[in-house]
Write a protein that holds these residues in place. Structure first.
Motif, PDB file in Angstrom:
ATOM      1  N   ARG A  26      66.320  18.030 -86.375  1.00 23.63           N
ATOM      2  CA  ARG A  26      66.001  19.058 -87.374  1.00 23.63           C
ATOM      3  C   ARG A  26      65.283  20.222 -86.684  1.00 23.63           C
ATOM      4  O   ARG A  26      64.323  19.997 -85.942  1.00 23.63           O
ATOM      5  N   GLN A  40      67.275  23.100 -92.012  1.00 19.56           N
ATOM      6  CA  GLN A  40      68.099  22.083 -92.682  1.00 19.56           C
ATOM      7  C   GLN A  40      68.081  22.273 -94.196  1.00 19.56           C
ATOM      8  O   GLN A  40      69.118  22.223 -94.845  1.00 19.56           O
ATOM      9  N   SER A  41      66.884  22.502 -94.742  1.00 22.80           N
ATOM     10  CA  SER A  41      66.774  22.679 -96.199  1.00 22.80           C
ATOM     11  C   SER A  41      66.803  24.154 -96.607  1.00 22.80           C
ATOM     12  O   SER A  41      66.775  24.465 -97.800  1.00 22.80           O
TER      13      SER A  41
END
Length: 199
Positions: A26, A40-41
Protein backbone atom coordinates in the motif's frame (compact mmCIF):
# COMPACT_ATOMS: atom_id res chain seq x y z
CA UNK A 1 3.87 -17.61 -34.53
CA UNK A 2 3.58 -19.54 -31.24
CA UNK A 3 7.08 -18.33 -30.33
CA UNK A 4 5.98 -14.75 -31.03
CA UNK A 5 2.95 -15.21 -28.76
CA UNK A 6 5.16 -16.65 -26.01
CA UNK A 7 7.66 -13.78 -26.25
CA UNK A 8 4.82 -11.20 -26.24
CA UNK A 9 3.30 -12.89 -23.17
CA UNK A 10 6.68 -13.02 -21.37
CA UNK A 11 7.28 -9.37 -22.17
CA UNK A 12 3.80 -8.45 -20.86
CA UNK A 13 4.43 -10.41 -17.64
CA UNK A 14 7.82 -8.71 -17.16
CA UNK A 15 6.14 -5.33 -17.60
CA UNK A 16 3.28 -6.25 -15.26
CA UNK A 17 5.42 -7.60 -12.42
CA UNK A 18 6.49 -4.21 -10.94
CA UNK A 19 2.82 -3.13 -10.92
CA UNK A 20 1.84 -6.37 -9.19
CA UNK A 21 4.53 -5.73 -6.57
CA UNK A 22 3.27 -2.16 -6.07
CA UNK A 23 -0.28 -3.47 -5.69
CA UNK A 24 0.83 -5.74 -2.83
CA UNK A 25 2.36 -2.81 -0.92
CA UNK A 26 0.00 0.00 0.00
CA UNK A 27 1.45 3.39 -0.99
CA UNK A 28 0.83 6.41 1.22
CA UNK A 29 1.86 9.87 0.02
CA UNK A 30 2.96 12.59 2.42
CA UNK A 31 2.29 16.16 1.31
CA UNK A 32 4.09 19.35 2.45
CA UNK A 33 1.04 20.26 4.58
CA UNK A 34 1.89 17.09 6.61
CA UNK A 35 -1.23 15.31 5.40
CA UNK A 36 -1.09 11.63 4.40
CA UNK A 37 -2.91 10.36 1.32
CA UNK A 38 -3.77 6.68 0.88
CA UNK A 39 -3.54 5.83 -2.83
CA UNK A 40 -5.47 2.58 -2.27
CA UNK A 41 -8.58 4.16 -0.76
CA UNK A 42 -8.06 7.52 -2.56
CA UNK A 43 -8.54 9.45 0.68
CA UNK A 44 -6.61 11.37 3.30
CA UNK A 45 -5.76 9.44 6.46
CA UNK A 46 -4.39 10.17 9.93
CA UNK A 47 -1.44 8.83 11.90
CA UNK A 48 -3.96 6.75 13.88
CA UNK A 49 -5.01 5.06 10.62
CA UNK A 50 -1.36 4.25 9.85
CA UNK A 51 -0.98 2.80 13.36
CA UNK A 52 -4.02 0.59 12.66
CA UNK A 53 -2.34 -0.66 9.44
CA UNK A 54 0.73 -1.58 11.50
CA UNK A 55 -1.42 -3.39 14.07
CA UNK A 56 -3.16 -5.36 11.31
CA UNK A 57 0.15 -6.27 9.66
CA UNK A 58 -0.57 -4.41 6.39
CA UNK A 59 2.41 -3.86 4.10
CA UNK A 60 2.78 -0.19 3.23
CA UNK A 61 5.32 2.43 2.27
CA UNK A 62 5.16 6.20 2.89
CA UNK A 63 6.59 8.36 0.13
CA UNK A 64 7.12 12.08 -0.18
CA UNK A 65 4.49 13.24 -2.70
CA UNK A 66 6.96 15.59 -4.39
CA UNK A 67 10.31 13.76 -4.35
CA UNK A 68 9.24 10.11 -3.93
CA UNK A 69 11.64 9.76 -0.97
CA UNK A 70 10.83 6.86 1.40
CA UNK A 71 9.50 8.37 4.66
CA UNK A 72 8.21 5.13 6.23
CA UNK A 73 10.73 5.08 9.09
CA UNK A 74 10.05 8.70 10.09
CA UNK A 75 6.28 8.04 10.17
CA UNK A 76 6.78 4.90 12.30
CA UNK A 77 9.02 6.91 14.66
CA UNK A 78 6.25 9.54 14.90
CA UNK A 79 3.78 6.82 15.97
CA UNK A 80 6.25 5.53 18.58
CA UNK A 81 6.76 9.10 19.89
CA UNK A 82 2.98 9.60 20.24
CA UNK A 83 2.60 6.26 22.05
CA UNK A 84 5.55 6.99 24.35
CA UNK A 85 4.28 10.45 25.32
CA UNK A 86 0.55 9.70 25.41
CA UNK A 87 0.23 6.24 26.92
CA UNK A 88 2.19 3.78 29.00
CA UNK A 89 5.79 4.05 27.70
CA UNK A 90 7.85 1.01 26.74
CA UNK A 91 11.21 2.80 26.85
CA UNK A 92 12.60 4.15 30.12
CA UNK A 93 14.76 7.31 30.12
CA UNK A 94 17.81 5.17 30.88
CA UNK A 95 17.07 2.79 27.99
CA UNK A 96 16.61 5.67 25.52
CA UNK A 97 19.89 7.21 26.72
CA UNK A 98 21.70 3.90 26.16
CA UNK A 99 20.26 3.58 22.64
CA UNK A 100 21.34 7.16 21.79
CA UNK A 101 24.90 6.38 22.96
CA UNK A 102 25.16 3.69 20.27
CA UNK A 103 24.68 6.18 17.42
CA UNK A 104 28.03 6.75 15.74
CA UNK A 105 29.58 3.98 17.86
CA UNK A 106 31.52 1.17 16.17
CA UNK A 107 28.91 -1.26 17.55
CA UNK A 108 25.92 0.61 16.06
CA UNK A 109 25.30 -1.86 13.20
CA UNK A 110 25.68 -4.93 15.38
CA UNK A 111 23.49 -3.47 18.13
CA UNK A 112 20.70 -2.73 15.65
CA UNK A 113 20.86 -6.30 14.34
CA UNK A 114 20.95 -7.73 17.88
CA UNK A 115 17.90 -5.72 18.99
CA UNK A 116 15.98 -6.67 15.85
CA UNK A 117 16.67 -10.41 16.28
CA UNK A 118 15.86 -10.17 19.98
CA UNK A 119 12.54 -8.48 19.30
CA UNK A 120 11.68 -11.09 16.66
CA UNK A 121 12.43 -13.89 19.15
CA UNK A 122 10.24 -12.20 21.76
CA UNK A 123 7.43 -11.80 19.19
CA UNK A 124 7.66 -15.51 18.30
CA UNK A 125 7.40 -16.46 21.98
CA UNK A 126 4.45 -14.09 22.44
CA UNK A 127 2.71 -15.76 19.47
CA UNK A 128 3.34 -19.21 20.99
CA UNK A 129 1.93 -18.08 24.34
CA UNK A 130 -1.14 -16.58 22.62
CA UNK A 131 -1.66 -19.92 20.85
CA UNK A 132 -1.38 -21.83 24.15
CA UNK A 133 -3.84 -19.54 25.91
CA UNK A 134 -6.36 -19.60 23.02
CA UNK A 135 -9.89 -19.95 24.27
CA UNK A 136 -9.03 -18.62 27.73
CA UNK A 137 -9.01 -14.97 26.75
CA UNK A 138 -8.50 -12.49 23.96
CA UNK A 139 -5.16 -10.69 24.61
CA UNK A 140 -6.20 -7.80 22.34
CA UNK A 141 -9.29 -7.13 24.45
CA UNK A 142 -7.31 -6.78 27.69
CA UNK A 143 -5.66 -3.65 29.02
CA UNK A 144 -2.01 -3.79 30.25
CA UNK A 145 -3.03 -4.14 33.94
CA UNK A 146 -5.38 -7.12 33.32
CA UNK A 147 -2.81 -8.72 31.03
CA UNK A 148 -0.14 -8.43 33.77
CA UNK A 149 -2.51 -10.06 36.28
CA UNK A 150 -3.21 -12.90 33.86
CA UNK A 151 0.51 -13.47 33.22
CA UNK A 152 1.20 -13.60 36.96
CA UNK A 153 -1.45 -16.32 37.24
CA UNK A 154 0.28 -18.20 34.44
CA UNK A 155 3.71 -17.95 36.10
CA UNK A 156 5.03 -21.51 35.38
CA UNK A 157 4.13 -21.33 31.67
CA UNK A 158 5.60 -17.83 31.41
CA UNK A 159 8.79 -18.86 33.19
CA UNK A 160 9.29 -21.63 30.64
CA UNK A 161 8.73 -19.27 27.69
CA UNK A 162 10.85 -16.47 29.16
CA UNK A 163 13.62 -18.94 30.05
CA UNK A 164 13.64 -20.04 26.41
CA UNK A 165 13.70 -16.40 25.29
CA UNK A 166 16.62 -15.54 27.58
CA UNK A 167 18.58 -18.57 26.36
CA UNK A 168 18.07 -17.52 22.74
CA UNK A 169 18.98 -13.93 23.60
CA UNK A 170 22.18 -15.11 25.31
CA UNK A 171 23.06 -17.29 22.30
CA UNK A 172 22.59 -14.30 19.96
CA UNK A 173 24.79 -12.12 22.16
CA UNK A 174 27.54 -14.76 22.28
CA UNK A 175 27.36 -15.14 18.50
CA UNK A 176 27.75 -11.35 18.16
CA UNK A 177 30.77 -11.45 20.51
CA UNK A 178 32.36 -14.24 18.47
CA UNK A 179 31.90 -12.25 15.25
CA UNK A 180 33.52 -9.20 16.85
CA UNK A 181 36.45 -11.24 18.19
CA UNK A 182 37.06 -12.81 14.75
CA UNK A 183 36.93 -9.40 13.06
CA UNK A 184 39.32 -7.94 15.64
CA UNK A 185 41.73 -10.86 15.22
CA UNK A 186 41.76 -10.43 11.45
CA UNK A 187 42.37 -6.67 11.78
CA UNK A 188 44.95 -6.89 14.58
CA UNK A 189 46.62 -10.33 14.32
CA UNK A 190 49.56 -9.40 16.57
CA UNK A 191 47.47 -8.24 19.54
CA UNK A 192 47.00 -10.58 22.50
CA UNK A 193 43.91 -10.90 24.62
CA UNK A 194 41.56 -11.33 21.68
CA UNK A 195 39.69 -14.59 21.91
CA UNK A 196 36.24 -15.92 21.18
CA UNK A 197 34.05 -16.18 24.28
CA UNK A 198 33.35 -19.56 25.86
CA UNK A 199 29.78 -20.78 25.60
Amino acid sequence: MAATRRSTKASAEATASPKAEDAAVRVLKKYPNRRLYDTQSSSYITLADVKQMVMEGDAFVVRDAKTGEDLTRSILLQIILEEETGGVPIFSTQMLSQIIRFYGHAMQGMMGSYLEKNLQTFTDIQARFAEQSKGLLDPKAMNPELWTQFLQGQAPAMQGLMGNYLEQSKAMFLQMQEQMAKQAESLFPGMGGLHTPKR
